[in-house]
Design a protein around this motif. Structure first.
Motif, PDB file in Angstrom:
ATOM      1  N   ARG A  37       0.847  -1.186   0.000  1.00  0.00           N
ATOM      2  CA  ARG A  37       0.000   0.000   0.000  1.00  0.00           C
ATOM      3  C   ARG A  37       0.885   1.239   0.000  1.00  0.00           C
ATOM      4  NH1 ARG A  37      -2.366   3.252   3.985  1.00  0.00           N
ATOM      5  NH2 ARG A  37      -1.437   1.982   5.640  1.00  0.00           N
ATOM      6  N   ARG A  38       0.597   2.157  -0.897  1.00  0.00           N
ATOM      7  CA  ARG A  38       1.413   3.367  -0.990  1.00  0.00           C
ATOM      8  C   ARG A  38       1.103   4.317   0.159  1.00  0.00           C
ATOM      9  NH1 ARG A  38       1.233   8.072  -5.699  1.00  0.00           N
ATOM     10  NH2 ARG A  38       3.211   9.085  -5.143  1.00  0.00           N
ATOM     11  N   ILE A  39       2.147   4.747   0.824  1.00  0.00           N
ATOM     12  CA  ILE A  39       2.016   5.734   1.889  1.00  0.00           C
ATOM     13  C   ILE A  39       2.289   7.107   1.295  1.00  0.00           C
ATOM     14  CG2 ILE A  39       2.822   6.475   4.152  1.00  0.00           C
ATOM     15  CD1 ILE A  39       1.485   3.731   4.159  1.00  0.00           C
ATOM     16  N   VAL A  40       1.380   8.017   1.488  1.00  0.00           N
ATOM     17  CA  VAL A  40       1.545   9.374   0.966  1.00  0.00           C
ATOM     18  C   VAL A  40       2.238  10.228   2.016  1.00  0.00           C
ATOM     19  CG1 VAL A  40       0.367  11.436   0.126  1.00  0.00           C
ATOM     20  CG2 VAL A  40      -0.489   9.165  -0.496  1.00  0.00           C
ATOM     21  N   GLY A  41       3.268  10.925   1.594  1.00  0.00           N
ATOM     22  CA  GLY A  41       3.991  11.774   2.530  1.00  0.00           C
ATOM     23  C   GLY A  41       5.300  12.244   1.945  1.00  0.00           C
ATOM     24  N   THR A  42       6.255  12.501   2.808  1.00  0.00           N
ATOM     25  CA  THR A  42       7.557  13.031   2.420  1.00  0.00           C
ATOM     26  C   THR A  42       8.579  11.902   2.428  1.00  0.00           C
ATOM     27  OG1 THR A  42       7.011  15.159   3.433  1.00  0.00           O
ATOM     28  CG2 THR A  42       9.332  14.725   2.979  1.00  0.00           C
TER      29      THR A  42
END
Length: 324
Positions: free
Chosen positions: A186-191
């Motif tokens: 699962r792709r984690i959105v962030g920096t």
């Protein structure tokens, strides 16, 4: 043995992995830095003549600058240990743990750190169970955007971000080109943050965390090694609390995997400031566009000092082992 202030160091670079060109660039940079620090340096490819060369030459220290299976799967590191030659970097067992992304992620998750939800698929199971059925289960189990990547390897080769489920089959094919096992997570959105870890004998220290902002939105192979395709922030633009948290998480991952001397640990830091572990690299890129050299500069030191400290530490470790 050479005087401790000027060691005979063999830097290994090249190999036959997909990352050969990157390794050659890393090796040249390491060799130049060690020579600037006053060491006698020989740059060697890990070919059929390497082991006889090492047996005959008996260098003070070997510094592997190998990427991909040539240096990171533990095989060569185990042979160097068997030869009794002091070597910069992690031991063979730790390298094997970090080389396999599923194993590394499992160990980090078991330690209580945040790791993205994932499904690991072998090429064999993918064929036997039927691609359409397998992908249907994957889509249902992992909601939202996905990241598909080979279970081994580096430099983002074979990695895809999937925002449309129709693109998932192509992403699987691309990843299987580089490894027989693929991770779908699962792709984690962030920096995106990379933290270099250095230990020259006094314990692991986190270098300045580097923020990665690729122009195309994806930190691809091209974005890593072509100047101008990625903006790096060192220090990162994270607030002080998040920086402290991700640095601590990197040291924790380094220790949990049993890494040594030098590593780079990659994270996505989400909006809540939680660092999600992506992978650990036992022989990170050391090219002119790589993250660890950038972090070394931002930390207020230089490559010659750091790499010289690493070879000195490897030699001291070997001497302590010989006395015990």
């Amino acid at each position: 043995m050479s005087d401790s202030s000027s060691l005979h160091v063999v830097v290994l670079a090249g190999g036959i992995s997909h990352e050969r060109d990157v390794s050659l660039r890393s090796g040249r940079r390491v060799a130049d830095a060690l020579a600037a620090a006053g060491h006698q340096v020989v740059l060697r490819d890990p070919d059929a003549g390497l082991l006889p060369f090492l047996v005959n030459e008996r260098p003070d220290v070997v510094f592997p600058a190998l990427h991909g299976s040539s240096g990171e799967d533990g095989s060569l590191l185990g042979l160097l240990d068997a030869l009794g030659i002091p070597t910069v970097g992690s031991g063979a067992a730790a390298a094997r743990r970090a080389w396999s992304k599923p194993i590394a992620s499992s160990l980090i998750a078991a330690s209580g750190a945040a790791v993205p939800q994932s499904i690991v698929l072998s090429h064999e199971s993918f064929r036997e169970l039927g691609a359409s059925g397998v992908l249907r289960v994957v889509r249902e189990a992992l909601q939202g955007d996905l990241v598909v990547k080979p279970a081994t390897g580096g430099s983002a080769q074979g990695v895809s971000i999937v925002t449309d489920s129709n693109d998932l089959p192509r992403a699987m094919v691309d990843a299987f080109t580089y490894a027989d096992v693929v991770v779908v997570e699962r792709r984690i959105v962030g920096t995106e943050i990379a933290v270099g870890i250095i230990d020259t004998g006094d314990g692991p220290v986190a270098l300045t965390p580097v923020e990665i902002d690729p122009t195309a939105g994806i930190y691809s192979f091209q974005a890593r090694y072509n100047a101008g395709e990625t903006t790096f922030y060192a220090p990162s633009r994270l607030d002080a609390s998040a920086v402290e948290t991700v640095a601590a998480a990197a040291i924790h991952a380094h220790a949990t995997l049993g890494l040594r001397d030098l590593s780079r640990v990659d994270f996505i830091v989400d909006a809540a400031g939680v660092p999600w572990f992506l992978e650990a690299n036992v022989l990170p890129g050391l090219t002119e566009t790589s993250l660890v050299p950038l972090a070394i500069d931002a930390f207020g030191t230089d490559a010659a000092t750091v790499y010289s400290g690493l070879v000195q530490a490897a030699l001291a470790r070997s001497e302590r082992k010989a006395r015990s």
